[in-house]
Design a protein around this motif. Sequence first.
Motif, PDB file in Angstrom:
ATOM      1  N   GLU A 264      84.979 -48.544  38.867  1.00  0.00           N
ATOM      2  CA  GLU A 264      84.020 -49.423  38.221  1.00  0.00           C
ATOM      3  C   GLU A 264      83.408 -50.195  39.379  1.00  0.00           C
ATOM      4  OE1 GLU A 264      85.382 -51.834  34.926  1.00  0.00           O
ATOM      5  OE2 GLU A 264      86.976 -50.386  34.528  1.00  0.00           O
ATOM      6  N   ALA A 265      82.345 -49.630  39.947  1.00  0.00           N
ATOM      7  CA  ALA A 265      81.857 -50.177  41.209  1.00  0.00           C
ATOM      8  C   ALA A 265      80.423 -49.792  41.478  1.00  0.00           C
ATOM      9  CB  ALA A 265      82.732 -49.663  42.348  1.00  0.00           C
ATOM     10  N   SER A 266      79.780 -50.570  42.339  1.00  0.00           N
ATOM     11  CA  SER A 266      78.520 -50.137  42.926  1.00  0.00           C
ATOM     12  C   SER A 266      78.876 -49.612  44.313  1.00  0.00           C
ATOM     13  CB  SER A 266      77.510 -51.282  42.993  1.00  0.00           C
ATOM     14  OG  SER A 266      77.909 -52.245  43.924  1.00  0.00           O
ATOM     15  N   VAL A 267      78.275 -48.480  44.671  1.00  0.00           N
ATOM     16  CA  VAL A 267      78.615 -47.800  45.917  1.00  0.00           C
ATOM     17  C   VAL A 267      77.354 -47.593  46.729  1.00  0.00           C
ATOM     18  CG1 VAL A 267      79.568 -45.697  46.930  1.00  0.00           C
ATOM     19  CG2 VAL A 267      80.542 -46.592  44.807  1.00  0.00           C
ATOM     20  N   HIS A 268      77.422 -47.941  48.013  1.00  0.00           N
ATOM     21  CA  HIS A 268      76.342 -47.649  48.948  1.00  0.00           C
ATOM     22  C   HIS A 268      76.963 -47.050  50.197  1.00  0.00           C
ATOM     23  CE1 HIS A 268      73.683 -48.525  52.400  1.00  0.00           C
ATOM     24  NE2 HIS A 268      72.828 -47.946  51.599  1.00  0.00           N
ATOM     25  N   ALA A 269      76.425 -45.898  50.646  1.00  0.00           N
ATOM     26  CA  ALA A 269      76.926 -45.246  51.855  1.00  0.00           C
ATOM     27  C   ALA A 269      75.843 -44.343  52.418  1.00  0.00           C
ATOM     28  CB  ALA A 269      78.177 -44.435  51.541  1.00  0.00           C
ATOM     29  N   LYS A 270      76.122 -43.754  53.546  1.00  0.00           N
ATOM     30  CA  LYS A 270      75.206 -42.785  54.134  1.00  0.00           C
ATOM     31  C   LYS A 270      75.162 -41.537  53.257  1.00  0.00           C
ATOM     32  CE  LYS A 270      74.481 -40.342  58.501  1.00  0.00           C
ATOM     33  NZ  LYS A 270      75.035 -40.157  59.861  1.00  0.00           N
ATOM     34  N   THR A 271      76.348 -41.043  52.866  1.00  0.00           N
ATOM     35  CA  THR A 271      76.489 -39.893  51.986  1.00  0.00           C
ATOM     36  C   THR A 271      77.589 -40.199  50.982  1.00  0.00           C
ATOM     37  OG1 THR A 271      75.921 -38.393  53.796  1.00  0.00           O
ATOM     38  CG2 THR A 271      77.013 -37.417  51.901  1.00  0.00           C
ATOM     39  N   VAL A 272      77.383 -39.811  49.717  1.00  0.00           N
ATOM     40  CA  VAL A 272      78.395 -40.022  48.687  1.00  0.00           C
ATOM     41  C   VAL A 272      78.669 -38.682  48.002  1.00  0.00           C
ATOM     42  CG1 VAL A 272      79.047 -41.278  46.602  1.00  0.00           C
ATOM     43  CG2 VAL A 272      77.587 -42.388  48.304  1.00  0.00           C
ATOM     44  N   ILE A 273      79.934 -38.288  47.964  1.00  0.00           N
ATOM     45  CA  ILE A 273      80.358 -37.061  47.289  1.00  0.00           C
ATOM     46  C   ILE A 273      81.287 -37.479  46.160  1.00  0.00           C
ATOM     47  CG2 ILE A 273      81.554 -34.859  47.518  1.00  0.00           C
ATOM     48  CD1 ILE A 273      80.781 -35.014  50.543  1.00  0.00           C
ATOM     49  N   ILE A 274      80.942 -37.078  44.931  1.00  0.00           N
ATOM     50  CA  ILE A 274      81.698 -37.530  43.762  1.00  0.00           C
ATOM     51  C   ILE A 274      82.345 -36.350  43.057  1.00  0.00           C
ATOM     52  CG2 ILE A 274      81.586 -38.770  41.567  1.00  0.00           C
ATOM     53  CD1 ILE A 274      79.022 -40.142  42.688  1.00  0.00           C
ATOM     54  N   GLU A 275      83.665 -36.431  42.904  1.00  0.00           N
ATOM     55  CA  GLU A 275      84.426 -35.468  42.120  1.00  0.00           C
ATOM     56  C   GLU A 275      85.026 -36.161  40.902  1.00  0.00           C
ATOM     57  OE1 GLU A 275      86.871 -32.474  44.485  1.00  0.00           O
ATOM     58  OE2 GLU A 275      86.729 -34.174  45.870  1.00  0.00           O
ATOM     59  N   GLY A 276      85.337 -37.435  41.016  1.00  0.00           N
ATOM     60  CA  GLY A 276      85.996 -38.208  39.964  1.00  0.00           C
ATOM     61  C   GLY A 276      85.013 -38.913  39.067  1.00  0.00           C
ATOM     62  N   SER A 277      85.448 -40.034  38.489  1.00  0.00           N
ATOM     63  CA  SER A 277      84.577 -40.757  37.568  1.00  0.00           C
ATOM     64  C   SER A 277      84.217 -42.121  38.130  1.00  0.00           C
ATOM     65  CB  SER A 277      85.240 -40.875  36.196  1.00  0.00           C
ATOM     66  OG  SER A 277      86.045 -41.992  36.106  1.00  0.00           O
ATOM     67  N   ILE A 278      82.966 -42.496  37.909  1.00  0.00           N
ATOM     68  CA  ILE A 278      82.467 -43.783  38.369  1.00  0.00           C
ATOM     69  C   ILE A 278      81.547 -44.385  37.326  1.00  0.00           C
ATOM     70  CG2 ILE A 278      80.666 -42.623  39.723  1.00  0.00           C
ATOM     71  CD1 ILE A 278      80.738 -45.077  41.605  1.00  0.00           C
ATOM     72  N   SER A 279      81.761 -45.661  37.077  1.00  0.00           N
ATOM     73  CA  SER A 279      80.879 -46.435  36.221  1.00  0.00           C
ATOM     74  C   SER A 279      80.233 -47.480  37.120  1.00  0.00           C
ATOM     75  CB  SER A 279      81.684 -47.101  35.105  1.00  0.00           C
ATOM     76  OG  SER A 279      80.838 -47.886  34.306  1.00  0.00           O
ATOM     77  N   GLY A 280      78.959 -47.283  37.429  1.00  0.00           N
ATOM     78  CA  GLY A 280      78.256 -48.176  38.338  1.00  0.00           C
ATOM     79  C   GLY A 280      77.181 -47.426  39.096  1.00  0.00           C
ATOM     80  N   ASP A 281      76.337 -48.155  39.772  1.00  0.00           N
ATOM     81  CA  ASP A 281      75.220 -47.567  40.513  1.00  0.00           C
ATOM     82  C   ASP A 281      75.691 -47.015  41.852  1.00  0.00           C
ATOM     83  OD1 ASP A 281      73.634 -48.354  38.425  1.00  0.00           O
ATOM     84  OD2 ASP A 281      72.820 -50.105  39.443  1.00  0.00           O
ATOM     85  N   VAL A 282      75.080 -45.889  42.255  1.00  0.00           N
ATOM     86  CA  VAL A 282      75.417 -45.227  43.512  1.00  0.00           C
ATOM     87  C   VAL A 282      74.135 -45.053  44.318  1.00  0.00           C
ATOM     88  CG1 VAL A 282      76.422 -43.181  44.577  1.00  0.00           C
ATOM     89  CG2 VAL A 282      77.301 -43.985  42.371  1.00  0.00           C
ATOM     90  N   THR A 283      74.158 -45.509  45.568  1.00  0.00           N
ATOM     91  CA  THR A 283      73.007 -45.387  46.457  1.00  0.00           C
ATOM     92  C   THR A 283      73.472 -44.767  47.767  1.00  0.00           C
ATOM     93  OG1 THR A 283      72.087 -47.427  45.541  1.00  0.00           O
ATOM     94  CG2 THR A 283      71.141 -46.650  47.597  1.00  0.00           C
ATOM     95  N   ALA A 284      72.688 -43.814  48.276  1.00  0.00           N
ATOM     96  CA  ALA A 284      73.015 -43.181  49.555  1.00  0.00           C
ATOM     97  C   ALA A 284      71.769 -43.120  50.421  1.00  0.00           C
ATOM     98  CB  ALA A 284      73.576 -41.780  49.338  1.00  0.00           C
ATOM     99  N   ASP A 285      71.956 -43.308  51.710  1.00  0.00           N
ATOM    100  CA  ASP A 285      70.845 -43.239  52.650  1.00  0.00           C
ATOM    101  C   ASP A 285      70.392 -41.807  52.883  1.00  0.00           C
ATOM    102  OD1 ASP A 285      70.989 -46.002  52.913  1.00  0.00           O
ATOM    103  OD2 ASP A 285      72.359 -45.877  54.617  1.00  0.00           O
ATOM    104  N   GLN A 286      71.314 -40.829  52.751  1.00  0.00           N
ATOM    105  CA  GLN A 286      70.951 -39.436  52.981  1.00  0.00           C
ATOM    106  C   GLN A 286      71.118 -38.554  51.744  1.00  0.00           C
ATOM    107  OE1 GLN A 286      73.036 -37.926  56.412  1.00  0.00           O
ATOM    108  NE2 GLN A 286      71.713 -39.031  57.815  1.00  0.00           N
TER     109      GLN A 286
END
Length: 131
Positions: A69-91
């Motif tokens: 349950e999070a907002s995530v920001h990174a260069k690259t994000v790879i998701i296999e599990g579950s996330i509730s929240g916004d995801v932002t990636a630079d690449q």
Amino acid sequence: MALFSKDAPANAPADSSTEPRNRSVSILSASVSFEGLMTGTDNLVIEGSFKGNIDVRSEVRIAASAKLEASVHAKTVIIEGSISGDVTADQKIELLSSARVDGNIKAPKIVVAEGASFRGAVDMGTARPKE
């Protein structure tokens, strides 16, 4: 050659800031639950539960066992599990077949595998040109 010399030894590796450096990886294991803010420059793998904000300058991998349950920001994000929240990636953001995302995603490149579940808005572009 003198013991104390201004010249580097001939067999010494050149120190070049343009060469990629091996990054270490931080892992939040499956048995760990964490709440708060995670920041850093190294790669991050989350296998457990996390609630809060993540801001990493390299790659974040959310494993199949992870629940966020999070907002995530990174260069690259790879998701296999579950996330509730916004995801932002630079690449790039990659949703693998087991991914479950409930939130907005924003990145120049987005890959969604067959079987992935996603509910939210997608932003892959730059700002709209002014009319």
